[in-house]
Write a protein that holds these residues in place. Sequence first.
Motif, PDB file in Angstrom:
ATOM      1  N   ALA A  60       0.812  -1.220   0.000  1.00  0.00           N
ATOM      2  CA  ALA A  60       0.000   0.000   0.000  1.00  0.00           C
ATOM      3  C   ALA A  60       0.846   1.270   0.000  1.00  0.00           C
ATOM      4  N   ASP A  61       2.147   1.168   0.365  1.00  0.00           N
ATOM      5  CA  ASP A  61       2.955   2.394   0.396  1.00  0.00           C
ATOM      6  C   ASP A  61       3.622   2.687  -0.944  1.00  0.00           C
ATOM      7  N   ASN A  62       3.190   1.991  -1.987  1.00  0.00           N
ATOM      8  CA  ASN A  62       3.756   2.226  -3.318  1.00  0.00           C
ATOM      9  C   ASN A  62       2.728   2.957  -4.187  1.00  0.00           C
ATOM     10  N   PRO A  63       2.926   4.267  -4.413  1.00  0.00           N
ATOM     11  CA  PRO A  63       1.906   5.080  -5.086  1.00  0.00           C
ATOM     12  C   PRO A  63       1.707   4.734  -6.573  1.00  0.00           C
ATOM     13  N   LEU A  64       0.576   5.186  -7.117  1.00  0.00           N
ATOM     14  CA  LEU A  64       0.205   4.882  -8.507  1.00  0.00           C
ATOM     15  C   LEU A  64       0.431   6.100  -9.403  1.00  0.00           C
ATOM     16  N   ILE A  65       0.628   5.845 -10.689  1.00  0.00           N
ATOM     17  CA  ILE A  65       0.734   6.935 -11.667  1.00  0.00           C
ATOM     18  C   ILE A  65      -0.679   7.285 -12.152  1.00  0.00           C
ATOM     19  N   LYS A 101       3.544  18.360  -7.434  1.00  0.00           N
ATOM     20  CA  LYS A 101       2.718  18.532  -6.229  1.00  0.00           C
ATOM     21  C   LYS A 101       1.281  18.183  -6.597  1.00  0.00           C
ATOM     22  N   LYS A 102       0.644  17.401  -5.747  1.00  0.00           N
ATOM     23  CA  LYS A 102      -0.702  16.938  -6.104  1.00  0.00           C
ATOM     24  C   LYS A 102      -1.783  17.916  -5.652  1.00  0.00           C
ATOM     25  N   LYS A 103      -2.924  17.818  -6.294  1.00  0.00           N
ATOM     26  CA  LYS A 103      -4.091  18.581  -5.842  1.00  0.00           C
ATOM     27  C   LYS A 103      -4.918  17.722  -4.895  1.00  0.00           C
ATOM     28  N   GLU A 104      -5.790  18.393  -4.134  1.00  0.00           N
ATOM     29  CA  GLU A 104      -6.681  17.741  -3.164  1.00  0.00           C
ATOM     30  C   GLU A 104      -7.459  16.572  -3.773  1.00  0.00           C
ATOM     31  N   ALA A 112      -0.225   7.316  -2.007  1.00  0.00           N
ATOM     32  CA  ALA A 112       0.303   6.635  -0.814  1.00  0.00           C
ATOM     33  C   ALA A 112       0.555   7.637   0.304  1.00  0.00           C
ATOM     34  N   GLY A 113      -0.332   8.627   0.393  1.00  0.00           N
ATOM     35  CA  GLY A 113      -0.246   9.594   1.485  1.00  0.00           C
ATOM     36  C   GLY A 113       0.776  10.703   1.260  1.00  0.00           C
ATOM     37  N   LEU A 114       1.510  10.675   0.137  1.00  0.00           N
ATOM     38  CA  LEU A 114       2.503  11.726  -0.143  1.00  0.00           C
ATOM     39  C   LEU A 114       1.774  12.978  -0.660  1.00  0.00           C
ATOM     40  N   ASP A 115       2.498  14.108  -0.717  1.00  0.00           N
ATOM     41  CA  ASP A 115       1.829  15.315  -1.242  1.00  0.00           C
ATOM     42  C   ASP A 115       2.146  15.524  -2.723  1.00  0.00           C
ATOM     43  N   THR A 116       2.655  14.453  -3.348  1.00  0.00           N
ATOM     44  CA  THR A 116       2.998  14.521  -4.772  1.00  0.00           C
ATOM     45  C   THR A 116       2.206  13.471  -5.545  1.00  0.00           C
ATOM     46  N   VAL A 117       2.190  13.641  -6.872  1.00  0.00           N
ATOM     47  CA  VAL A 117       1.547  12.633  -7.723  1.00  0.00           C
ATOM     48  C   VAL A 117       2.338  12.512  -9.023  1.00  0.00           C
TER      49      VAL A 117
END
Length: 347
Positions: A60-65, A101-104, A112-117
Amino acid sequence: MTRIIHINNQNENYAIKVCAGIIKSGGTVVFPTETVYGLGADAFNPGACSKIFIAKNRPADNPLIVHISNMKMLDQVAYIDDGLRKKMENIWPSPLTLLLKKKESVPDIVSAGLDTVCVRFPDNKIALELIEASGPIAAPSANISTRPSIVDSETAVEELDGRVDAIIDAGRVRYGVESTILDCTAEPYRLLRAGAFSVEDIESIIGKIYVDPLAKGYNQSDVALTPGLKYRHYAPSKKLFLIENEEEFKKFISSEISKDFLVLCSKENEKYASGKSIVLGSDIYEIAHNLFYDFRYLDNSGKLYGVIQGFPESGIGLAVMNRIRKASFMIVKDKENIDKIYRVINE
Ligand code: TXA
Ligand code: MG
Protein backbone atom coordinates in the motif's frame (compact mmCIF):
# COMPACT_ATOMS: atom_id res chain seq x y z
CA MET A 1 -15.20 -12.88 -14.04
CA THR A 2 -12.76 -11.18 -16.37
CA ARG A 3 -13.90 -9.98 -19.79
CA ILE A 4 -11.19 -10.41 -22.40
CA ILE A 5 -11.73 -7.75 -25.04
CA HIS A 6 -9.99 -8.25 -28.38
CA ILE A 7 -9.65 -4.91 -30.10
CA ASN A 8 -9.87 -4.55 -33.86
CA ASN A 9 -10.80 -1.73 -36.24
CA GLN A 10 -14.46 -2.71 -36.30
CA ASN A 11 -15.12 -2.93 -32.57
CA GLU A 12 -12.71 -0.30 -31.21
CA ASN A 13 -15.31 2.33 -30.33
CA TYR A 14 -17.60 -0.22 -28.74
CA ALA A 15 -14.75 -1.84 -26.80
CA ILE A 16 -13.59 1.52 -25.44
CA LYS A 17 -17.14 2.34 -24.39
CA VAL A 18 -17.47 -0.95 -22.51
CA CYS A 19 -14.12 -0.48 -20.75
CA ALA A 20 -14.82 3.16 -19.87
CA GLY A 21 -18.14 1.98 -18.40
CA ILE A 22 -16.26 -0.52 -16.22
CA ILE A 23 -13.82 2.17 -15.03
CA LYS A 24 -16.59 4.67 -14.31
CA SER A 25 -18.53 2.14 -12.28
CA GLY A 26 -15.51 1.40 -10.06
CA GLY A 27 -14.00 -1.59 -11.88
CA THR A 28 -10.48 -2.43 -13.07
CA VAL A 29 -9.25 -2.69 -16.67
CA VAL A 30 -5.92 -3.89 -18.02
CA PHE A 31 -5.02 -1.70 -21.00
CA PRO A 32 -2.07 -1.21 -23.36
CA THR A 33 0.23 1.82 -23.30
CA GLU A 34 3.25 2.47 -25.51
CA THR A 35 5.55 1.22 -22.71
CA VAL A 36 3.94 -1.74 -20.89
CA TYR A 37 0.40 -2.86 -20.04
CA GLY A 38 -1.25 -0.96 -17.17
CA LEU A 39 -3.86 -2.04 -14.61
CA GLY A 40 -6.22 0.89 -14.32
CA ALA A 41 -9.05 2.23 -12.19
CA ASP A 42 -10.82 5.59 -11.76
CA ALA A 43 -8.15 7.82 -10.18
CA PHE A 44 -10.78 9.69 -8.14
CA ASN A 45 -12.39 6.57 -6.70
CA PRO A 46 -10.42 5.24 -3.69
CA GLY A 47 -12.46 2.03 -3.53
CA ALA A 48 -11.72 1.27 -7.18
CA CYS A 49 -8.02 2.06 -6.70
CA SER A 50 -7.82 -0.30 -3.73
CA LYS A 51 -8.76 -3.13 -6.12
CA ILE A 52 -5.54 -2.46 -8.04
CA PHE A 53 -3.43 -3.12 -4.94
CA ILE A 54 -5.30 -6.36 -4.26
CA ALA A 55 -5.13 -7.60 -7.87
CA LYS A 56 -1.38 -6.95 -8.05
CA ASN A 57 -0.44 -7.87 -4.50
CA ARG A 58 1.07 -4.41 -4.30
CA PRO A 59 2.24 -2.92 -0.99
CA ALA A 60 0.00 0.00 0.00
CA ASP A 61 2.95 2.39 0.40
CA ASN A 62 3.76 2.23 -3.32
CA PRO A 63 1.91 5.08 -5.09
CA LEU A 64 0.21 4.88 -8.51
CA ILE A 65 0.73 6.94 -11.67
CA VAL A 66 -2.26 9.00 -12.83
CA HIS A 67 -2.78 8.73 -16.60
CA ILE A 68 -4.29 11.67 -18.48
CA SER A 69 -5.28 12.35 -22.08
CA ASN A 70 -5.39 16.15 -22.16
CA MET A 71 -3.94 19.16 -20.33
CA LYS A 72 -7.21 19.92 -18.55
CA MET A 73 -6.90 16.62 -16.74
CA LEU A 74 -3.38 17.63 -15.69
CA ASP A 75 -4.81 20.72 -14.01
CA GLN A 76 -7.38 18.57 -12.23
CA VAL A 77 -4.72 16.50 -10.48
CA ALA A 78 -1.48 18.49 -10.10
CA TYR A 79 0.21 21.89 -9.90
CA ILE A 80 2.69 22.75 -12.66
CA ASP A 81 4.52 25.98 -13.45
CA ASP A 82 3.72 27.72 -16.73
CA GLY A 83 7.15 27.24 -18.31
CA LEU A 84 7.15 23.50 -17.81
CA ARG A 85 3.49 23.24 -18.82
CA LYS A 86 4.31 24.86 -22.19
CA LYS A 87 7.18 22.45 -22.77
CA MET A 88 5.01 19.47 -21.89
CA GLU A 89 2.41 20.57 -24.43
CA ASN A 90 5.07 19.81 -27.05
CA ILE A 91 6.53 16.71 -25.41
CA TRP A 92 3.33 14.86 -24.50
CA PRO A 93 1.95 12.35 -25.35
CA SER A 94 5.16 10.42 -24.67
CA PRO A 95 6.69 8.05 -22.10
CA LEU A 96 7.85 10.87 -19.81
CA THR A 97 6.08 10.88 -16.43
CA LEU A 98 6.27 13.94 -14.18
CA LEU A 99 6.28 13.93 -10.40
CA LEU A 100 4.43 17.09 -9.31
CA LYS A 101 2.72 18.53 -6.23
CA LYS A 102 -0.70 16.94 -6.10
CA LYS A 103 -4.09 18.58 -5.84
CA GLU A 104 -6.68 17.74 -3.16
CA SER A 105 -8.69 15.75 -5.71
CA VAL A 106 -6.10 12.94 -5.77
CA PRO A 107 -7.01 10.39 -3.09
CA ASP A 108 -4.40 9.28 -0.54
CA ILE A 109 -4.50 5.73 -1.80
CA VAL A 110 -3.17 6.93 -5.19
CA SER A 111 -0.31 9.01 -3.75
CA ALA A 112 0.30 6.64 -0.81
CA GLY A 113 -0.25 9.59 1.49
CA LEU A 114 2.50 11.73 -0.14
CA ASP A 115 1.83 15.32 -1.24
CA THR A 116 3.00 14.52 -4.77
CA VAL A 117 1.55 12.63 -7.72
CA CYS A 118 3.07 11.08 -10.84
CA VAL A 119 1.29 12.20 -14.00
CA ARG A 120 1.63 10.44 -17.35
CA PHE A 121 0.17 11.26 -20.80
CA PRO A 122 0.71 7.99 -22.71
CA ASP A 123 1.35 7.83 -26.45
CA ASN A 124 -1.02 4.99 -27.26
CA LYS A 125 -4.29 5.42 -29.14
CA ILE A 126 -6.30 2.89 -27.13
CA ALA A 127 -5.03 4.23 -23.80
CA LEU A 128 -5.83 7.81 -24.83
CA GLU A 129 -9.34 6.94 -26.02
CA LEU A 130 -10.03 5.02 -22.82
CA ILE A 131 -8.82 7.87 -20.58
CA GLU A 132 -10.72 10.44 -22.67
CA ALA A 133 -13.91 8.43 -22.18
CA SER A 134 -13.47 7.66 -18.50
CA GLY A 135 -11.41 10.51 -16.97
CA PRO A 136 -7.99 10.24 -15.28
CA ILE A 137 -6.95 6.62 -14.70
CA ALA A 138 -4.63 5.52 -11.88
CA ALA A 139 -2.53 2.64 -13.13
CA PRO A 140 0.65 0.85 -12.22
CA SER A 141 2.22 -1.67 -14.58
CA ALA A 142 -0.14 -4.64 -14.87
CA ASN A 143 2.20 -7.38 -13.60
CA ILE A 144 1.81 -9.02 -10.21
CA SER A 145 4.19 -7.18 -7.84
CA THR A 146 7.91 -8.02 -8.28
CA ARG A 147 7.29 -9.88 -11.59
CA PRO A 148 8.51 -8.54 -14.93
CA SER A 149 6.17 -5.94 -16.44
CA ILE A 150 3.71 -7.24 -19.01
CA VAL A 151 4.36 -6.35 -22.65
CA ASP A 152 1.89 -8.61 -24.45
CA SER A 153 -1.76 -9.52 -24.11
CA GLU A 154 -1.33 -13.30 -23.70
CA THR A 155 0.78 -12.74 -20.61
CA ALA A 156 -1.77 -10.22 -19.34
CA VAL A 157 -4.49 -12.87 -19.59
CA GLU A 158 -2.27 -15.58 -18.10
CA GLU A 159 -1.35 -13.46 -15.09
CA LEU A 160 -4.53 -11.46 -14.44
CA ASP A 161 -7.51 -13.50 -15.61
CA GLY A 162 -9.86 -13.67 -12.62
CA ARG A 163 -8.15 -10.76 -10.84
CA VAL A 164 -9.53 -7.81 -12.85
CA ASP A 165 -12.84 -6.90 -14.54
CA ALA A 166 -11.51 -6.61 -18.09
CA ILE A 167 -8.35 -7.09 -20.14
CA ILE A 168 -7.91 -5.31 -23.46
CA ASP A 169 -6.09 -7.55 -25.90
CA ALA A 170 -4.03 -5.25 -28.11
CA GLY A 171 -0.99 -7.43 -28.84
CA ARG A 172 2.60 -6.38 -28.10
CA VAL A 173 3.43 -2.88 -26.84
CA ARG A 174 5.84 -0.55 -28.64
CA TYR A 175 8.74 0.07 -26.18
CA GLY A 176 8.74 -2.76 -23.64
CA VAL A 177 10.22 -0.75 -20.73
CA GLU A 178 8.25 1.61 -18.51
CA SER A 179 8.07 5.39 -18.75
CA THR A 180 10.83 7.67 -17.47
CA ILE A 181 9.94 9.44 -14.21
CA LEU A 182 11.20 12.99 -13.63
CA ASP A 183 10.84 14.63 -10.22
CA CYS A 184 9.88 18.22 -11.01
CA THR A 185 9.53 19.18 -7.34
CA ALA A 186 13.33 19.02 -6.98
CA GLU A 187 15.76 21.74 -8.08
CA PRO A 188 17.24 20.86 -10.54
CA TYR A 189 14.74 18.28 -11.77
CA ARG A 190 15.82 14.80 -10.85
CA LEU A 191 15.53 11.46 -12.61
CA LEU A 192 13.53 9.04 -10.45
CA ARG A 193 13.36 6.15 -12.89
CA ALA A 194 15.17 5.62 -16.18
CA GLY A 195 12.68 4.64 -18.85
CA ALA A 196 11.62 4.75 -22.48
CA PHE A 197 12.18 8.53 -22.76
CA SER A 198 15.93 9.08 -22.75
CA VAL A 199 17.84 11.41 -20.43
CA GLU A 200 19.51 12.86 -23.53
CA ASP A 201 16.08 13.84 -24.94
CA ILE A 202 14.93 15.33 -21.61
CA GLU A 203 18.07 17.44 -21.40
CA SER A 204 17.81 18.68 -24.96
CA ILE A 205 14.24 19.89 -24.39
CA ILE A 206 13.94 20.70 -20.69
CA GLY A 207 17.54 21.36 -19.64
CA LYS A 208 20.11 19.74 -17.36
CA ILE A 209 18.68 17.29 -14.80
CA TYR A 210 20.19 15.43 -11.86
CA VAL A 211 20.80 11.76 -12.55
CA ASP A 212 21.55 9.76 -9.42
CA PRO A 213 24.06 6.91 -9.93
CA LEU A 214 21.29 4.63 -8.63
CA ALA A 215 19.44 5.19 -11.92
CA LYS A 216 21.78 2.52 -13.28
CA GLY A 217 20.01 -0.04 -11.10
CA TYR A 218 22.69 -1.00 -8.55
CA ASN A 219 22.10 -1.20 -4.81
CA GLN A 220 18.36 -1.38 -5.00
CA SER A 221 17.84 -2.48 -1.43
CA ASP A 222 19.80 0.15 0.51
CA VAL A 223 18.69 3.50 -0.78
CA ALA A 224 15.24 3.86 -2.30
CA LEU A 225 14.67 6.82 -4.59
CA THR A 226 10.97 6.17 -5.07
CA PRO A 227 8.92 3.91 -2.82
CA GLY A 228 8.64 1.30 -5.56
CA LEU A 229 12.39 0.96 -5.90
CA LYS A 230 12.94 -0.58 -2.52
CA TYR A 231 11.21 -3.79 -3.57
CA ARG A 232 12.82 -6.47 -5.76
CA HIS A 233 11.62 -5.78 -9.24
CA TYR A 234 11.14 -7.06 -12.74
CA ALA A 235 12.51 -10.42 -11.72
CA PRO A 236 12.13 -13.76 -13.47
CA SER A 237 11.61 -16.70 -11.07
CA LYS A 238 14.75 -18.40 -12.35
CA LYS A 239 18.11 -17.09 -11.16
CA LEU A 240 19.47 -14.59 -13.68
CA PHE A 241 23.21 -13.80 -13.80
CA LEU A 242 24.41 -10.62 -15.45
CA ILE A 243 27.99 -10.61 -16.77
CA GLU A 244 28.74 -6.98 -17.59
CA ASN A 245 32.15 -7.51 -19.18
CA GLU A 246 31.47 -8.59 -22.76
CA GLU A 247 34.66 -10.64 -23.21
CA GLU A 248 33.94 -12.55 -19.99
CA PHE A 249 30.35 -13.04 -21.10
CA LYS A 250 31.43 -14.52 -24.43
CA LYS A 251 33.91 -16.80 -22.69
CA PHE A 252 31.29 -17.95 -20.21
CA ILE A 253 28.62 -18.73 -22.79
CA SER A 254 31.03 -20.76 -24.90
CA SER A 255 32.02 -22.88 -21.89
CA GLU A 256 30.60 -26.33 -21.17
CA ILE A 257 28.90 -25.22 -17.93
CA SER A 258 26.82 -22.61 -19.71
CA LYS A 259 24.69 -25.46 -21.07
CA ASP A 260 22.74 -25.34 -17.79
CA PHE A 261 21.84 -21.73 -18.61
CA LEU A 262 19.51 -20.05 -21.03
CA VAL A 263 21.73 -17.42 -22.67
CA LEU A 264 20.09 -14.03 -23.30
CA CYS A 265 22.21 -12.03 -25.72
CA SER A 266 22.43 -9.75 -28.74
CA LYS A 267 22.20 -11.13 -32.27
CA GLU A 268 25.91 -10.49 -32.57
CA ASN A 269 26.84 -12.72 -29.62
CA GLU A 270 24.54 -15.61 -30.46
CA LYS A 271 27.34 -17.44 -32.25
CA TYR A 272 29.40 -17.80 -29.06
CA ALA A 273 26.74 -19.73 -27.15
CA SER A 274 27.46 -23.42 -26.85
CA GLY A 275 24.03 -24.18 -25.36
CA LYS A 276 20.52 -22.81 -25.80
CA SER A 277 20.28 -19.07 -26.42
CA ILE A 278 17.59 -16.50 -27.07
CA VAL A 279 18.39 -13.40 -29.10
CA LEU A 280 17.09 -10.24 -27.44
CA GLY A 281 17.66 -8.20 -30.57
CA SER A 282 20.23 -6.53 -32.75
CA ASP A 283 19.73 -2.93 -31.61
CA ILE A 284 18.93 -1.45 -28.21
CA TYR A 285 15.27 -0.63 -29.06
CA GLU A 286 14.68 -4.21 -30.13
CA ILE A 287 16.42 -5.42 -26.97
CA ALA A 288 14.19 -3.18 -24.79
CA HIS A 289 11.15 -4.45 -26.67
CA ASN A 290 11.99 -8.09 -25.95
CA LEU A 291 13.55 -7.84 -22.50
CA PHE A 292 10.57 -8.54 -20.20
CA TYR A 293 9.08 -10.91 -22.75
CA ASP A 294 12.26 -12.99 -22.70
CA PHE A 295 12.55 -12.88 -18.89
CA ARG A 296 9.24 -14.72 -18.93
CA TYR A 297 10.54 -17.02 -21.66
CA LEU A 298 13.38 -17.92 -19.29
CA ASP A 299 10.85 -18.86 -16.61
CA ASN A 300 9.05 -21.17 -19.02
CA SER A 301 12.25 -22.68 -20.41
CA GLY A 302 13.63 -25.97 -19.15
CA LYS A 303 16.78 -24.23 -17.89
CA LEU A 304 17.52 -23.67 -14.22
CA TYR A 305 19.40 -20.42 -14.75
CA GLY A 306 19.70 -17.51 -17.13
CA VAL A 307 22.80 -15.54 -18.08
CA ILE A 308 22.58 -12.15 -19.74
CA GLN A 309 25.10 -9.68 -21.16
CA GLY A 310 25.45 -5.94 -20.49
CA PHE A 311 24.60 -3.23 -23.03
CA PRO A 312 25.76 0.39 -23.58
CA GLU A 313 23.86 2.80 -21.34
CA SER A 314 23.07 5.61 -23.72
CA GLY A 315 19.51 6.43 -24.76
CA ILE A 316 17.02 3.74 -23.80
CA GLY A 317 20.05 1.59 -22.86
CA LEU A 318 20.08 3.22 -19.40
CA ALA A 319 16.58 1.85 -18.71
CA VAL A 320 17.50 -1.53 -20.19
CA MET A 321 20.51 -1.88 -17.89
CA ASN A 322 18.52 -0.60 -14.88
CA ARG A 323 15.90 -3.32 -15.45
CA ILE A 324 18.48 -6.06 -16.05
CA ARG A 325 20.43 -5.19 -12.89
CA LYS A 326 17.27 -5.14 -10.77
CA ALA A 327 16.13 -8.44 -12.20
CA SER A 328 19.49 -10.15 -11.69
CA PHE A 329 20.19 -12.56 -8.88
CA MET A 330 23.86 -11.74 -9.25
CA ILE A 331 25.77 -9.02 -11.08
CA VAL A 332 29.27 -9.93 -12.18
CA LYS A 333 31.21 -6.82 -13.08
CA ASP A 334 34.69 -8.21 -13.53
CA LYS A 335 36.67 -11.35 -14.24
CA GLU A 336 37.45 -12.06 -10.58
CA ASN A 337 33.82 -12.58 -9.76
CA ILE A 338 33.02 -15.15 -12.44
CA ASP A 339 33.86 -17.84 -9.87
CA LYS A 340 30.94 -16.68 -7.76
CA ILE A 341 28.57 -17.97 -10.43
CA TYR A 342 30.09 -21.44 -10.14
CA ARG A 343 29.76 -21.27 -6.38
CA VAL A 344 26.05 -20.46 -6.57
CA ILE A 345 25.21 -23.23 -8.99
CA ASN A 346 27.27 -25.80 -7.10
CA GLU A 347 25.57 -25.03 -3.78
O1 TXA B 1 5.21 3.15 -18.29
C1 TXA B 1 4.72 3.27 -17.16
O2 TXA B 1 5.02 4.20 -16.40
C2 TXA B 1 3.71 2.20 -16.71
C3 TXA B 1 2.46 2.32 -17.60
C4 TXA B 1 1.37 1.39 -17.18
O3 TXA B 1 2.02 3.64 -17.61
N1 TXA B 1 3.39 2.36 -15.33
C5 TXA B 1 4.24 2.02 -14.35
O4 TXA B 1 3.73 2.16 -13.07
O5 TXA B 1 5.36 1.60 -14.55
P1 TXA B 1 4.40 1.48 -11.78
O6 TXA B 1 3.43 1.71 -10.70
O7 TXA B 1 4.78 0.10 -12.08
O8 TXA B 1 5.66 2.36 -11.50
C6 TXA B 1 5.51 3.67 -11.03
C7 TXA B 1 6.65 4.06 -10.14
C8 TXA B 1 6.70 3.26 -8.85
O9 TXA B 1 8.05 2.93 -8.59
C9 TXA B 1 6.19 4.25 -7.81
O10 TXA B 1 6.77 4.04 -6.54
C10 TXA B 1 6.60 5.58 -8.39
O11 TXA B 1 6.43 5.43 -9.77
N2 TXA B 1 5.71 6.67 -7.94
C11 TXA B 1 4.42 6.86 -8.22
N3 TXA B 1 3.93 7.94 -7.58
C12 TXA B 1 4.96 8.45 -6.86
C13 TXA B 1 5.10 9.54 -5.97
N4 TXA B 1 4.09 10.34 -5.68
N5 TXA B 1 6.32 9.76 -5.41
C14 TXA B 1 7.37 8.95 -5.71
N6 TXA B 1 7.29 7.91 -6.54
C15 TXA B 1 6.11 7.65 -7.10
MG1 MG C 1 5.75 -1.63 -12.08
